[in-house]
Design an enzyme around this catalytic site. Structure first.
Site, mmCIF file in Angstrom:
data_model
loop_
_atom_site.group_PDB
_atom_site.id
_atom_site.type_symbol
_atom_site.label_atom_id
_atom_site.label_comp_id
_atom_site.label_asym_id
_atom_site.label_seq_id
_atom_site.Cartn_x
_atom_site.Cartn_y
_atom_site.Cartn_z
ATOM 1 N N PRO A 26 -4.092 -0.030 19.068
ATOM 2 C CA PRO A 26 -3.740 -0.473 17.676
ATOM 3 C C PRO A 26 -3.854 0.561 16.450
ATOM 4 C CG PRO A 26 -5.860 -0.995 18.377
ATOM 5 C CD PRO A 26 -5.554 -0.600 19.672
ATOM 6 N N TYR A 82 -9.437 4.895 7.568
ATOM 7 C CA TYR A 82 -9.416 5.527 8.906
ATOM 8 C C TYR A 82 -10.483 6.386 9.220
ATOM 9 C CZ TYR A 82 -5.032 2.927 9.638
ATOM 10 O OH TYR A 82 -4.047 2.131 9.783
ATOM 11 N N HIS A 104 0.859 -1.174 -0.101
ATOM 12 C CA HIS A 104 -0.097 -0.039 0.004
ATOM 13 C C HIS A 104 0.844 1.121 0.017
ATOM 14 C CE1 HIS A 104 -3.994 -1.739 1.528
ATOM 15 N NE2 HIS A 104 -3.587 -2.511 0.456
ATOM 16 N N LYS A 149 1.225 -0.499 15.360
ATOM 17 C CA LYS A 149 2.709 -0.364 15.658
ATOM 18 C C LYS A 149 3.132 -1.544 16.648
ATOM 19 C CE LYS A 149 3.765 3.078 13.449
ATOM 20 N NZ LYS A 149 4.347 2.711 12.120
ATOM 21 N N TYR A 197 3.856 6.650 10.317
ATOM 22 C CA TYR A 197 2.995 5.722 9.894
ATOM 23 C C TYR A 197 3.839 4.725 9.219
ATOM 24 C CZ TYR A 197 -1.113 3.240 8.249
ATOM 25 O OH TYR A 197 -2.266 2.464 7.728
HETATM 26 C C1 PHB Z 1 -5.430 -4.354 11.105
HETATM 27 O O1 PHB Z 1 -5.446 -4.827 9.659
HETATM 28 O O2 PHB Z 1 -5.727 -5.278 11.817
HETATM 29 C C2 PHB Z 1 -4.947 -3.103 11.241
HETATM 30 C C3 PHB Z 1 -4.592 -2.290 10.083
HETATM 31 C C4 PHB Z 1 -4.139 -1.201 10.335
HETATM 32 C C5 PHB Z 1 -4.244 -0.291 11.785
HETATM 33 C C6 PHB Z 1 -4.657 -1.495 12.709
HETATM 34 C C7 PHB Z 1 -5.064 -2.744 12.536
HETATM 35 O O3 PHB Z 1 -3.937 0.711 11.828
#
Ligand code: PHB
Ligand code: APR
Length: 390
Positions: free
Chosen positions: A293, A201, A73, A297, A384
């Site tokens: 989460p 997000y 990505h 990280k 990130y």
């Molecule tokens: C996930 O795919 O579980 C995941 C991806 C990005 C995040 C948190 C969890 O920021």
């Protein structure tokens, strides 16, 4: 008495990756894990790897399937106030992120461990650690009803947040920093194609939502929930309906629903202990720190710890020098705090924090600023994709 060079407690990603990196340098390890291999490999965790983590998996020789199955990505999307903002990670920070489930990585690491022939004890009962303030630490456990003991040079505490290693350190020798957030994440895994090519997000009045994925045919979605919510209260239908309410129309259009393979609720917390070294005991991964989460990280931090710890142990055995072991705690913690700060910031920016509309207005102002400020987006993107290791 049985002997090894490094006793590794815990066969999660931290313990097994450390074992693999050491094995490749001819260092003998024994891994002690309280659960079965099947149990450890069935746990559903996050799925986003920084480039530094991917590089380390290559170094450990466990990246073959990852290279075949990964998704790359170059950006992500932030949804807020009916808007959709793409953050171009590659253009802003010069790096991409890799989508590959931790569950898959856990299997790859388990296979590599088995193939290496190094000793792994699953279902080790009542693990205890002793004398790590001396030059001859010992580890005890129960196997098939029999008490066993192992002598070692070092103990690596890779036994997660609820493990025995951190708990074995005298209270006066360790400092804990903690923040518990007043909400949780309800996660749902389903064999449906992801609603978009990249992660979304969403900051919404009803609460945060995240659209993630494991592959082109498997999606992982999350909803902010209250800490007292119970999974049984969330039917699949209720989940999909609530998710759709928190997303902008152009993304809802791509949403494909289906039966859940797994649904679970996780609390959100930040937690760091200092230091990470106690004589010949070293903490790494979730045993040492937990991040919320948001930004994924947790696994990446565990990998960064293991990278430093493996290099330090390799230097000890090849050059008879303890210099890197001396530096481990301070160097690892520096990056841990950076990631703790970012995870806290991203969590605070995206979640519904309280009933007060003032908090939400501030979030929307910051997101609006990010949309107009390249400097703001660079700051997000740099963190990130993962800060440099050194
Ligand atoms: C996930 O795919 O579980 C995941 C991806 C990005 C995040 C948190 C969890 O920021
Ligand atoms: N004795 C032996 N093993 C133990 C004990 C014990 N007393 N207590 C816990 N364990 C094992 C757990 O069963 C688990 O398999 O230690 C392992 C720790 O693994 P993880 O919890 O996966 O932690 P870590 O390897 O540090 O991985 C960090 O995984 O938890 C996620 O969000 C986290 O993504 C991050 C990554």
């Amino acid at each position: 008495m049985q002997r090894t060079q490094v006793a590794i407690i815990g066969a999660g990603p931290a313990g097994l990756l450390l074992g693999q990196l050491l094995h490749r340098q001819g260092i003998d390890t024994v891994v002690l894990e309280k659960h079965s291999r099947g149990y450890v490999e069935a746990r559903i965790r996050a799925g986003l790897l920084e480039q530094g983590t991917v590089d380390l998996l290559h170094e450990a020789g466990v990246a073959e399937r990852l290279e075949r199955e990964k998704l790359v990505h170059a950006g992500l999307e932030l949804a807020f106030a009916g808007r959709l903002l793409r953050v171009d990670l590659q253009e802003l920070a010069g790096e991409v992120v890799t989508i590959y489930g931790q569950t898959e990585l856990q299997k790859d690491l388990g296979d590599a461990r088995a193939a290496s022939g190094a000793a792994t004890v699953y279902e080790a009962g009542q693990v205890t650690i002793h004398d790590f303030d001396s030059s001859r630490p010992r580890v005890g456990w129960t196997q098939d009803g029999v008490r066993r003991e192992l002598e070692c040079d070092f103990i690596a505490g890779c036994d997660g947040f609820h493990g025995v290693c951190r708990a074995s350190v005298p209270a006066g020798a360790i400092r804990q920093h903690e923040r518990v957030y007043p909400f949780g994440w309800l996660g749902l895994l389903a064999d449906v194609p992801p609603l978009a090519d990249e992660l979304v997000y969403a900051n919404h009045e009803r609460g945060f939502a995240l659209c993630s994925m494991r592959s082109r045919s498997r999606s992982r979605y999350y909803l902010q929930c209250t800490p007292t919510d119970r999974v049984e209260e969330w039917s699949d239908a209720r989940f999909w309906e609530e998710l759709a309410r928190r997303l902008p129309p152009e993304r809802v259009r791509g949403l494909v629903t289906g039966p859940s393979l797994e649904k679970s609720i996780a609390p959100l917390r930040s937690f760091v202990v200092e230091p990470l070294r106690f004589g010949r005991l070293f903490l790494a991964g979730d045993a040492a720190h937990i991040v919320p989460p948001t930004g994924a990280k947790g696994l990446n931090l565990a990998a960064a710890d293991v990278r430093l710890l493996s290099r330090a142990l390799i230097e000890y055995y090849s050059d008879n020098s303890g210099a890197l072991l001396e530096e481990y705690s301070a160097r690892a913690l520096r990056r841990v705090w950076q990631a703790t700060r970012f995870s806290w910031w991203f969590t605070t920016l995206m979640h519904r924090l309280d009933e007060d509309p003032f908090s939400h207005k501030l979030q929307l102002a910051e997101l609006d600023w990010l949309a107009g400020s390249r400097a703001g987006r660079v700051a997000l993107a740099e963190n990130y994709v993962g800060l440099p290791f050194d």
